[in-house]
Design a protein around this motif. Structure first.
Motif, PDB file in Angstrom:
ATOM      1  N   ALA A  72      -3.036  66.798   9.931  1.00 13.34           N
ATOM      2  CA  ALA A  72      -3.527  65.899   8.878  1.00 13.34           C
ATOM      3  C   ALA A  72      -2.842  66.213   7.548  1.00 13.34           C
ATOM      4  CB  ALA A  72      -5.032  66.040   8.745  1.00 13.34           C
TER       5      ALA A  72
ATOM      6  N   ASP B 228       0.653  53.726  15.845  1.00 16.50           N
ATOM      7  CA  ASP B 228       1.082  53.753  14.445  1.00 16.50           C
ATOM      8  C   ASP B 228       2.038  52.616  14.114  1.00 16.50           C
ATOM      9  OD1 ASP B 228       3.333  54.480  15.837  1.00 16.50           O
ATOM     10  OD2 ASP B 228       3.611  56.430  14.869  1.00 16.50           O
TER      11      ASP B 228
ATOM     12  N   HIS C 137       3.149  58.025   7.116  1.00 17.55           N
ATOM     13  CA  HIS C 137       1.929  57.374   7.629  1.00 17.55           C
ATOM     14  C   HIS C 137       0.739  58.051   6.951  1.00 17.55           C
ATOM     15  CE1 HIS C 137       3.817  55.000  10.880  1.00 17.55           C
ATOM     16  NE2 HIS C 137       4.690  55.978  10.892  1.00 17.55           N
ATOM     17  N   PRO C 138       0.505  57.714   5.669  1.00 12.27           N
ATOM     18  CA  PRO C 138      -0.504  58.454   4.899  1.00 12.27           C
ATOM     19  C   PRO C 138      -1.905  58.334   5.484  1.00 12.27           C
ATOM     20  CG  PRO C 138       0.417  56.623   3.617  1.00 12.27           C
ATOM     21  CD  PRO C 138       1.190  56.694   4.875  1.00 12.27           C
ATOM     22  N   ASP C 139      -2.175  57.228   6.170  1.00 11.55           N
ATOM     23  CA  ASP C 139      -3.526  57.058   6.704  1.00 11.55           C
ATOM     24  C   ASP C 139      -3.693  57.714   8.071  1.00 11.55           C
ATOM     25  OD1 ASP C 139      -3.955  55.546   4.463  1.00 11.55           O
ATOM     26  OD2 ASP C 139      -3.407  53.676   5.472  1.00 11.55           O
ATOM     27  N   GLY C 140      -2.641  58.378   8.514  1.00  7.54           N
ATOM     28  CA  GLY C 140      -2.711  58.939   9.857  1.00  7.54           C
ATOM     29  C   GLY C 140      -2.683  57.819  10.860  1.00  7.54           C
ATOM     30  N   ALA C 141      -2.910  58.141  12.089  1.00  6.04           N
ATOM     31  CA  ALA C 141      -2.901  57.103  13.112  1.00  6.04           C
ATOM     32  C   ALA C 141      -3.770  57.559  14.257  1.00  6.04           C
ATOM     33  CB  ALA C 141      -1.477  56.864  13.592  1.00  6.04           C
TER      34      ALA C 141
END
Lengths: 712, 295
Positions: free
Chosen positions: A146, A69, A127-131
């Motif tokens: 999520a 991330d 981290h809106p897009d996840g990792a």
């Protein structure tokens, strides 16, 4: 032996590194805790400087030891101090001046600084897009939730919690908080990066050369063999110099400059580089009237800051260490590693154990009071013994908790008079699974032992020399232990979790046998510890080797000011077999002193995400005058036992022992540090309870304090 | 050091030369004594002077003398020297003790008597104790010499009455005629700065109680102290003085304690300090100093 090079000033640290043609780096850091970088204007930077800007890292990848991330330069600052650009110049001063001339425009975003708040609905996502999970280097399956700020959820389920609490005659519930803390090694982070023919070499003070190599290979899209890490002895670390820190932007800057580049962080930067995880921990504990523990529930909010780093591992270890060294038939643990807009938090001597041991062992004394039982007796009654099954399903072996606890109690004469005294007993795991390899070669007058065990002042070189001398039949001084180099040292998982003497010692036995069997010139040894926990059930092998210890404290309080005096502090570590007695004793003392700082006054303070005490005047570390009036410790050994790690065992029990000593005086502390001001508030609260009880003797004032705004 | 440009380093070797440079350059150059405080400010980027005027080579500022019973401390005398000087230890023990409680030996070897007053940092130990013993600072310039009391010298946070052409060259402390104590209450490490500092002195029937580290400037209420003018001070009077100090003061909050906490501690520590100097009569020259002196 000559004079220790550290004493003679001859030891070379990473701050002393020099390479021909070297430039010096300064990092440009976001002043905002959460902000998008809109534009970077480098037109004001002098022409003899090299700048590293967002466009220069387009081809690089996210990295991270447990969750990928973290970018090399971030287009989105997630904490005040996040690195958004870098400058290289002929001198360090010129680099710092040039960094100030770089003009960065930001768009500020809403930020969150508390782990409990960060998981409440509607909170901005960091981290809106996840990792992606990093996979290989990771010993645990990472379980992000999520659409939330949770980067990992660790759960442990043992028995049937509802049934367990149903059997309980007494249930207590308590909530505790711990703040962030600085590792504050004497030597800051420093390194030199150099590229040659597309191959990256980094000289750096690190505890994790192979993890660093692997992570940088990911970031730069290289084969691991194209990255070489030379691990320079450290002037202290305590977990601060683990995984990728300053090395990634430094390597990118050196790539652009086409020359070696060095960086030395200043003390202020240290406070935004890596800290200890703040936590909120809620404990529910149920027992039968006779003190038999029947159920325990732990909810943990672990603040990992802007990037996961090893936060998932810390939350896991914090989670199972919080169960404590007890036979409890019904247990549930839920530990969340949570992103916030604070600087990243990572490995810190004890790796999460201190936080949950503080909460759990304080709760034991609250339960003892409710049961009208001695806290010592309550613990003794429930301690794990050889052959017992721990909450993870592991069968315990070489169990010494009772000896450790009794030794601590005896040291402060607890059984004669427990007033003003407190105890703590702990269980702590070692990095599992892990692998350690070592080689031995005959040299001119002795041997060369190569491994990736890193020297940070803990004395691993000396331990290898002493163990090697005994196995090889030579003098310790005849054994050369070169510094770890990923090109020439055999693989080792990392120098963490008090594992080096234990793991390397075992590997060395194999290597020496191999050397004897194959002509006496060279030998190779490798040991693997298999295991790991299922992140959804907490079942499996948490640790192939348990760290066992205890502490006892005797305190007096100036009840007009809340000022504490530690009359006596005693630490106990189970050593199995001692390899280097002086080194082991120093580890005990160092751990206890760090524990005192944690207990009494260390806390990183923030205002809107900015560290407000980022220097060693405003952030207090324990000084020699802060040692208890009596400061003692012991190493417990057992004939025929294996070597047990002990580099951090007696740090985690210190805050709880002191907190329990205060509790014996009616003073309830739920938050670290136990500052004079908090102790005085506890005096007021106790006196208010007494006054209320006097006026209404039948009305019992509840002892349990729930966490503020916690939701399960 | 701040920035890539070289910092000018002026190092006069006599007081005359130093005064001339100070008068000529005024605010263009920053005076450095021991540098223990200035270096922190510079390292943190709070100040970035382009020119420094060091007093390190000015031997005239290093004297410790007694003239007509009055102690004269040169501005460049280190904290460590005040702590260890045999004459000060004998005749002004409260000063030795207070300066000896500052930070660590490493800092005390570097920090100076003049520097700590000119910095006017609210959290330093010496201002309160120097104020309690009626010390005066000597300020010199080519225009002349003046002497100011400590509470006239320190005007606010890091702010003094020293003019742009003046140097603080000396601190003068009158003969100690009665008991004096300095109580340094630390809420954190033993090497920390005080959370609450209380200096109390009795001399010729007069009581002075000064509280440091709690407000912009040392706090001193002569009207409250007048109660302890003559004879032994009993516990009730000491308690009353503590209570009034706590009530009248507007303490600040910092990482060493909140305003409300400081108020509580002021009441306790002032009472304890007054009890210590009040126990042995009016202090008319009998015992020079009270016993204890720190928490």
């Amino acid at each position: 032996m000559g004079i220790d090079p550290r004493v003679a000033g001859a030891q070379r640290y990473s701050v002393d590194l020099e390479r021909p043609g070297m430039l010096h780096a300064a990092f440009v850091r976001s002043p905002h805790p959460h902000a998008r970088v809109l534009a970077v204007d480098a037109s004001g930077v002098p022409s003899d400087c090299v700048t590293l800007l967002p466009d220069d890292v387009q081809d690089l990848h996210l990295y991270g030891c447990q969750v990928r991330d973290e970018p090399v330069l971030t287009p989105l600052a997630r904490h005040a101090g996040d690195i958004v650009a870098a400058v290289a110049a002929p001198t360090a001063e010129a680099a710092k001046a040039a960094a100030r001339l770089l003009d960065v425009r930001y768009e500020e975003l809403p930020a969150v600084f508390d782990p409990v708040q960060a998981v409440s609905p509607g909170t901005p996502l960091i981290h809106p897009d996840g990792a992606l999970s990093a996979g290989e280097a990771v010993s645990i399956g990472v379980r992000p939730l999520a659409g939330t700020n949770v980067c990992h959820r660790f759960r442990l389920v043992h028995g049937d919690l509802t049934a367990g609490f149903g059997e309980a005659d007494v249930v207590v519930q308590q909530a505790f908080r711990t703040p962030g803390a600085a590792h504050a090694p004497m030597e800051p982070h420093a390194a030199v990066a150099e590229w040659e023919d597309g191959r990256l070499t980094i000289w750096t003070g690190t505890q994790t050369p192979f993890n660093l190599r692997g992570d940088l290979a990911v970031a730069f899209g290289l084969e691991e063999e194209r990255v070489r890490i030379i691990a320079i002895p450290m002037g202290g670390s305590f977990g601060a110099k683990t995984f990728v820190r300053h090395e990634a932007p430094l390597a990118a800057l050196a790539r652009k400059a086409g020359r070696p580049v060095k960086v030395v962080l200043d003390r202020t930067e240290e406070f935004v580089t890596l800290n200890r995880h703040p936590s909120v921990i809620r404990v529910r504990l149920g027992a039968k009237r006779d003190g038999t523990l029947v159920a325990k529930e732990l909810d943990c909010w672990v603040d990992t800051g802007a990037y996961a780093d090893c936060g998932p591992g810390v939350a896991t270890k914090l989670g199972y260490a919080g169960v404590g060294p007890y036979r409890i038939p019904h247990v549930r643990v839920d530990a969340l590693a949570i992103y916030t807009n604070l600087p990243p938090n990572g490995a810190f001597r004890g790796y999460g154990a201190m936080q949950s041991i503080w909460a759990s062992e304080r709760t034991m004394d609250v339960l003892a009071e409710r049961l009208e039982m001695s806290p010592l007796e309550l613990r003794r009654k429930n301690l794990l013994r050889d052959g017992d099954v721990f909450a993870t399903g592991e069968v315990m072996h070489d169990v010494q908790f009772e000896r450790c606890l009794q030794a601590a109690a005896d040291a402060v004469d607890y059984e004669r008079d427990p007033r003003g005294k407190g105890l703590c007993v702990l269980l702590k795991g070692m990095q599992t699974p892990s692998r350690a390899a070592i080689s031995v070669e005959r040299a001119g007058v002795g041997y060369v032992i190569r491994s990736a065990a890193c020297e940070m002042g803990q004395g691993v070189r000396r331990s290898l020399q002493l163990m090697g001398a005994q196995m090889l039949g030579c003098e310790p001084g005849q054994i050369d232990v070169p510094e770890p180099d990923t090109d020439t040292s055999p693989f080792d998982t990392r120098t963490t979790s008090s594992r080096s003497t234990h793991m390397m010692g075992r590997a060395l036995e194999v290597a020496v046998r191999d050397l004897r069997a194959s002509g006496g010139e060279r030998g190779y040894g490798e040991v693997h510890n298999e295991g790991g926990l299922d992140p959804d059930t907490g079942q499996g092998v948490a640790s192939t080797h348990w760290h066992q210890g205890a502490a006892a404290a005797h305190v007096t309080v100036d009840e007009e000011t809340g000022k504490l005096t530690i009359e006596h502090l005693h630490g106990v570590a189970y050593a199995g077999r001692v390899v280097n007695r002086e080194g082991a004793e120093l580890q005990n003392e160092g751990s206890m002193i760090m524990g005192l700082g944690t207990a009494l006054f260390e806390a990183i303070e923030f205002a809107d995400g900015q560290v407000t005490n980022a220097n060693l005047s405003d952030y207090n570390l324990p000084a020699i005058g802060d040692l208890p009036k009596r400061f003692t410790h012991e190493l417990i050994e057992r004939e025929g036992a294996e070597v047990h790690g002990l580099g951090e065992t007696v740090l985690p029990p210190v805050p709880a022992a002191i907190g329990n000593a205060l509790f014996s005086l009616g003073l309830e502390l739920h938050e670290l540090p136990m500052s004079a001001e908090r102790v005085l508030a506890a005096v007021d609260a106790r006196d208010a309870r007494a006054a209320a009880a006097d006026s209404a003797p039948e009305a019992r004032v509840p002892v349990a304090v729930d966490g503020q705004g916690l939701s399960g | 050091m701040g920035g890539g440009t070289a910092v000018e380093w002026l190092a006069p070797s006599s007081l005359e030369e130093a005064l001339a440079l100070r008068a000529e350059r005024g605010g263009d150059t920053t005076v450095v004594a021991g540098g223990s405080f200035l270096a922190i400010l510079m390292n943190q980027g709070f100040v970035a002077p382009t020119s420094l005027l060091s007093l390190g080579k000015v031997q005239e500022l290093r004297g410790i003398d007694v003239v007509d019973g009055e102690l004269r401390l040169g501005a460049m005398v280190s904290h460590r020297a005040v702590e260890r000087d045999p004459v000060i230890r004998r005749d002004w023990p409260v000063l030795s003790r207070a300066f000896g409680l500052v930070a660590s030996p490493r800092v005390r070897n570097q920090a100076t008597v003049g520097g700590v007053l000119a910095d006017a940092d609210y959290a330093s130990d010496p201002p309160a104790v120097l104020c309690a013993v009626n010390a005066r600072a000597v300020l010199r310039s080519p225009r002349g010499v003046r002497q100011v009391a400590i509470d006239e010298l320190i005007l606010g946070f890091y702010e003094t009455c020293i003019a742009e052409d003046e140097l603080l060259t000396e601190v003068r402390v009158p003969a100690a005629l009665g008991p004096a104590v300095y109580r340094k209450f630390r809420s954190r490490s033993s090497e920390d700065r005080p959370c609450v500092a209380v200096a109390a002195a009795r001399s010729a029937g007069r009581l002075r109680v000064v509280v440091g580290a709690c407000a912009e400037v040392p706090q001193h209420y002569p009207d409250v102290c007048a109660e302890g003018a003559d004879g032994p001070i009993d516990d009730a009077v000491a308690r009353e003085i503590g209570a009034v100090y706590a009530k009248r003061m507007a303490p600040l909050s910092d990482s060493r304690g909140s305003a409300e906490y400081r108020r509580r501690v002021v009441a306790v520590e002032v009472r304890r300090a007054v009890e210590m100097v009040g126990a042995d009569g009016a202090g008319n020259g009998a015992g020079r100093e009270g016993a204890g002196g720190e928490e």
